[in-house]
Design a protein around this motif. Structure first.
Motif, short mmCIF file in Angstrom:
data_model
loop_
_atom_site.label_atom_id
_atom_site.label_comp_id
_atom_site.label_asym_id
_atom_site.label_seq_id
_atom_site.Cartn_x
_atom_site.Cartn_y
_atom_site.Cartn_z
N GLU A 68 -11.01 -101.90 17.76
CA GLU A 68 -12.17 -101.02 17.81
C GLU A 68 -13.67 -101.47 17.86
OE1 GLU A 68 -11.92 -97.79 17.82
OE2 GLU A 68 -9.85 -98.11 17.95
N GLU A 117 -16.81 -95.03 11.54
CA GLU A 117 -16.38 -93.86 12.09
C GLU A 117 -15.00 -94.45 13.13
OE1 GLU A 117 -19.04 -91.40 14.28
OE2 GLU A 117 -20.06 -91.04 12.43
N ARG A 118 -15.33 -95.48 13.79
CA ARG A 118 -14.19 -96.03 14.69
C ARG A 118 -13.36 -96.89 13.64
NH1 ARG A 118 -15.94 -98.26 19.85
NH2 ARG A 118 -17.95 -97.27 20.12
N SER A 121 -10.81 -94.11 11.51
CA SER A 121 -10.08 -93.06 12.25
C SER A 121 -8.72 -93.78 12.64
CB SER A 121 -10.94 -92.90 13.98
OG SER A 121 -10.92 -93.84 14.53
N ARG A 122 -8.57 -95.27 12.29
CA ARG A 122 -7.54 -95.88 12.57
C ARG A 122 -6.87 -96.42 11.32
NH1 ARG A 122 -7.26 -99.28 17.13
NH2 ARG A 122 -5.14 -99.91 16.24
N GLU A 125 -3.26 -93.49 6.18
CA GLU A 125 -3.85 -92.53 5.44
C GLU A 125 -4.09 -93.09 3.88
OE1 GLU A 125 -1.98 -88.42 3.69
OE2 GLU A 125 -2.15 -88.49 6.11
#
Length: 150
Positions: A68, A117-118, A121-122, A125
């Motif tokens: 990322e 943010e990048r 997102s990866r 959870e």
């Protein structure tokens, strides 16, 4: 259950220019960036899991951040695509240069927000991004904390 934070550090070289800035950084220049990524979670308790005792495998975190951030930004030049620098960017791209056009002024403050943010997102959870530290020079850095950005 204990919540543990782990940190992995990365480095990459990148150039940028700050359009409209009133100092030297209006010129295209580069930095040897250092990025510290801290995540938090509970260590795996499942004794049948090969990652027993880990919050996240450092290798898995490395893979995310490399894909990322590092692989994209290393030896790239970052320009705000909403400035006249886009003309320079287009010319450099024609000549084979790695150019990244972003929606923001490419300061450390804005880049670290983009990186957060990048990375978020990866992440799996059950793992939370706790903080980032983006060091631009030996004496200057920006920090991002999840608790400040709820």
């Amino acid at each position: 259950m204990a919540t543990i934070r782990i940190t992995k550090q990365f480095s990459f070289e990148a150039g940028h220019a700050l359009f409209g800035y009133d100092g030297k950084c209006k010129n295209v220049h580069g930095h040897s960036y250092k990025l510290g990524v801290t995540v938090q979670g509970e260590p795996i308790k499942d004794e049948d899991n090969v990652k027993l005792g880990m919050v996240i495998d450092f290798g898995d975190l490395k893979k995310i951040v490399k894909q990322e951030i590092v692989d994209k930004f290393d030896h790239a030049t970052v320009f705000n695509k909403n400035t006249p620098h886009v003309e320079l960017a287009e010319e450099l791209q024609k000549r084979g240069h790695n150019i990244i056009l972003v929606e923001y002024q490419p300061t450390s403050e804005n880049m670290i927000q983009d990186f957060a943010e990048r990375i978020m997102s990866r992440l799996p959870e059950h793992i939370k991004l706790f903080s980032l530290k983006l060091q631009e020079t030996e004496t200057s850095y920006a920090e991002w904390y999840a608790s400040d950005n709820l």
